[in-house]
Write an enzyme that holds these catalytic residues in place. Structure first.
Site, short mmCIF file in Angstrom:
data_model
loop_
_atom_site.label_atom_id
_atom_site.label_comp_id
_atom_site.label_asym_id
_atom_site.label_seq_id
_atom_site.Cartn_x
_atom_site.Cartn_y
_atom_site.Cartn_z
N PHE B 113 -47.52 29.36 103.72
CA PHE B 113 -47.82 29.93 102.28
C PHE B 113 -48.11 28.60 101.53
CE2 PHE B 113 -47.37 30.86 97.78
CZ PHE B 113 -48.19 32.00 97.70
N ASP B 184 -39.12 28.92 105.42
CA ASP B 184 -39.39 29.80 104.23
C ASP B 184 -39.22 31.22 104.51
OD1 ASP B 184 -40.76 31.13 102.08
OD2 ASP B 184 -42.17 29.58 101.84
N TYR B 209 -38.04 38.11 94.61
CA TYR B 209 -38.62 39.21 93.70
C TYR B 209 -39.76 39.85 94.86
CZ TYR B 209 -41.94 34.88 93.83
OH TYR B 209 -42.67 33.78 94.25
N LYS B 210 -39.53 39.65 95.80
CA LYS B 210 -40.38 40.42 97.00
C LYS B 210 -39.33 41.72 97.19
CE LYS B 210 -43.43 36.65 98.10
NZ LYS B 210 -44.61 36.98 97.75
N ARG B 356 -53.75 43.85 102.35
CA ARG B 356 -52.04 43.69 102.78
C ARG B 356 -51.51 44.97 102.02
NH1 ARG B 356 -48.96 38.65 100.83
NH2 ARG B 356 -49.33 39.36 98.69
#
Lengths: 397, 397
Positions: B113, B184, B209-210, B356
């Protein structure tokens, strides 16, 4: 003229509490409850990922930054919200040191809030280039500015004594010697008028949970003078500070202006509270707040000094040399504060012997301060602090 | 066996929405609303500054860190909440580089990322000691580990393709070459079983938050292997990471263990939501989640491939080599996603051409995925993406 009865009505203060700790954590603005509930239910709950655009989450750090900017004399587009004061100080200091590559001294004072010093120590250790943190007494800062100094890093209002630095004078003095300035406004913003642009400050940072009343863990902000904002490098170069965050390029390119000081995903729910809390400032004049803060502080000092000879005033008596808190020294200060809190007067304690009282005209008036002084007199005269229960130290003091 | 009907009932999903973007922002757990309201009204509103002790705000980053730890195979006391993934990656990388002073290469892959890469670039530039960021293709990481590599910095699940790295294998390979690893877990935690301790990972960081559903801007976490936690220096050395935060000493002394990775005041209201969101995981087996995620992903891939020949599968077909998302390539992917969203199917787009879809068994089932595939077929067959309105790019894509 600011209507302080109206501002007071905007806060929820628990019954039977005289809250003199707004310099540490401001009380709940009544609108915050509904605002955060809306952010949870109507924004996150209903818009889901779409909230970034539809609820404007993505722009909030800058929009709210500008609103805070009006309270600290910042130019439009020079303030952005995010992270914590510690992080924002680190960013400012890293950028400033990079702008003064031939100098090796960070000058601060022993009244600075420790995390600012710690972050500087961490950065200096990381850089490994022989920088030193020079710490002097607050009154010696001006004389200690010399041509070795890269950055003068100061908190405007001393968190312990309330002593106020002369921002304009020290900034001019630092710049005349070729140094940059970083001002920590944690105990200034919302406490007294601040004029960053007028003073010519280079960088500043502050928090929103003290005199700005945005709740526990509310985000910090950073100010970069517009003349620096396209040159200053953020060091903590995160994707939200990238020139094109959603292009997902492999290489970092700093964003335009203050945006580059953003790092990661902003705390949306905490920002919603900031938004509500800033609403209280509509129609409020900081000059009025300052005048009333001085008047209330003078009253509290006079009341306490006449009633509690055991206490020593640590805050400057001259109003132009203090912020918006009053501190007294007392060897049993920790226990005395606990005794006071048990009687509904909430102040706080700072090591080694400091009893602090925040003066916050938005929701505190004469009557409460006089009652607080009477209760303090009772605690002192009758040695109510001398109870074992008050001597046990909690995790947070 | 995990009851996925029961977990689904714990989320608020707007009517007429098929939410396939939980890999970007998880939906609202129903209990979060009341939990954050209580944090605002009963904790902040009533306890004021006393909330730090009475409501346990001060301990939340560690307590919640331990709860997240159980989802990622971390030892007790090795995870702490705070800040953003960007900041936590920076801390881990700064600490790791300091532990390998004779090496100059940070190895990552081009699927990482971007913010992880940006933070590494910022740190390397700040240090000014000739470190380089070596970026290779994901499948070339293993071969690129050599004796120059100080740190292998990888995101376990590729945010674009969903490709899953072999954490245990790469960690072992890195350590055999004398390097440290930073993982990560942004797209791993809550998406599939993670075993940091079992893999012998050195550092990790991730967001909540995912797949952990803690809301927009929820805090990140950092993991430091217990064998390193009293040696790793935090670089961002803030007062909450100090050995005695409330002693207000002028010099920084790192706290014991993982506590030293704390920096500034934690975001109390966002943490309250993390607490509520973690409640959903009570009684949930990550092995069951994984099994169901694979089954649902296989179904969605089969449905889409049979209905939409215009799309190219970018996610590995082998379930053991992917996380919990499915991605397709399509040159008009941005507009196609907008057309889908307009029809109630929320996926997202990542540059340059990636559509996605997050697969999240806690609240998504076969029926919705089949309907989503049908709607996608309609969008593709009838070129519904070819509307000008869908081509305008919003700030957040």
């Amino acid at each position: 003229m600011t209507d302080f009865a109206a501002t007071r009505a905007q806060f929820h203060i628990p019954e039977d509490v005289i809250y003199l700790d707004g310099n540490s954590l401001g009380p709940l603005p009544r609108t915050a409850e509904a605002r955060v509930a809306a952010a949870v239910r109507e924004e996150w709950g209903e818009m889901l990922i779409g909230g970034w655009n539809r609820a404007g989450w993505i722009e909030m750090p800058r929009i709210l930054g500008d609103r805070i900017g009006t309270l600290i004399g910042a130019e439009p587009g020079s303030v952005v919200l995010g992270d914590t004061v510690s992080i924002k100080i680190y960013q400012a200091l890293a950028a400033a040191l990079e702008m003064r590559p031939d100098r090796r001294v960070v000058l601060s004072d022993r009244g600075n809030f420790p995390t600012d010093l710690y972050m500087a120590q961490g950065l200096i250790a990381s850089l490994g280039r022989g920088h030193t943190l020079r710490m002097v007494a607050p009154e010696e800062v001006e004389a200690a500015i010399d041509e070795d100094v890269a950055v003068v890093l100061l908190t405007e209002v001393d968190y312990r004594t309330g002593r106020l630095h002369d921002m304009a004078r020290l900034t001019a003095r630092a710049q005349a010697a070729g140094a940059l300035t970083i001002w920590d406004l944690a105990h200034s913003a919302g406490a007294l008028p601040v004029d960053l642009a007028g003073a010519g400050a280079d960088f500043a940072a502050g928090c929103t949970y003290k005199y700005l009343n945005a709740g526990p863990g509310a985000p910090a902000y950073i100010y970069v003078a517009p003349r620096h904002s396209d040159r200053a490098l953020p060091a903590l170069s995160g994707w939200f500070g990238h020139a094109a965050p959603f292009a997902f390029e492999p290489g970092y390119r700093p964003g335009v202006g203050i945006d580059r000081m953003r790092i990661g995903t902003p705390p949306v729910l905490q920002m919603a509270v900031v938004e509500a809390a800033l609403g209280v400032w509509e129609g409020v004049s900081l000059a009025d707040v300052r005048q009333r803060s001085i008047q209330l502080s003078d009253l509290f000092i006079a009341e306490v000094e006449s009633r509690c000879p055991q206490l020593t005033l640590l805050t400057p008596r001259d109003p132009s040399r203090r912020g918006s808190q009053v501190s007294f020294g007392f060897s049993e200060g920790y226990a005395a504060i606990q005794a006071l809190i048990a009687r509904g007067v909430v102040g706080d304690f700072r090591a080694p012997d400091i009893m602090r009282f925040g003066i916050t005209p938005l929701y505190i008036g004469e009557e409460e301060l006089m009652r607080a002084a009477l209760i303090l007199q009772d605690v002192m005269e009758n040695r109510l602090w001398d109870e074992p229960a008050y001597r046990f130290r909690a995790a947070v003091t």
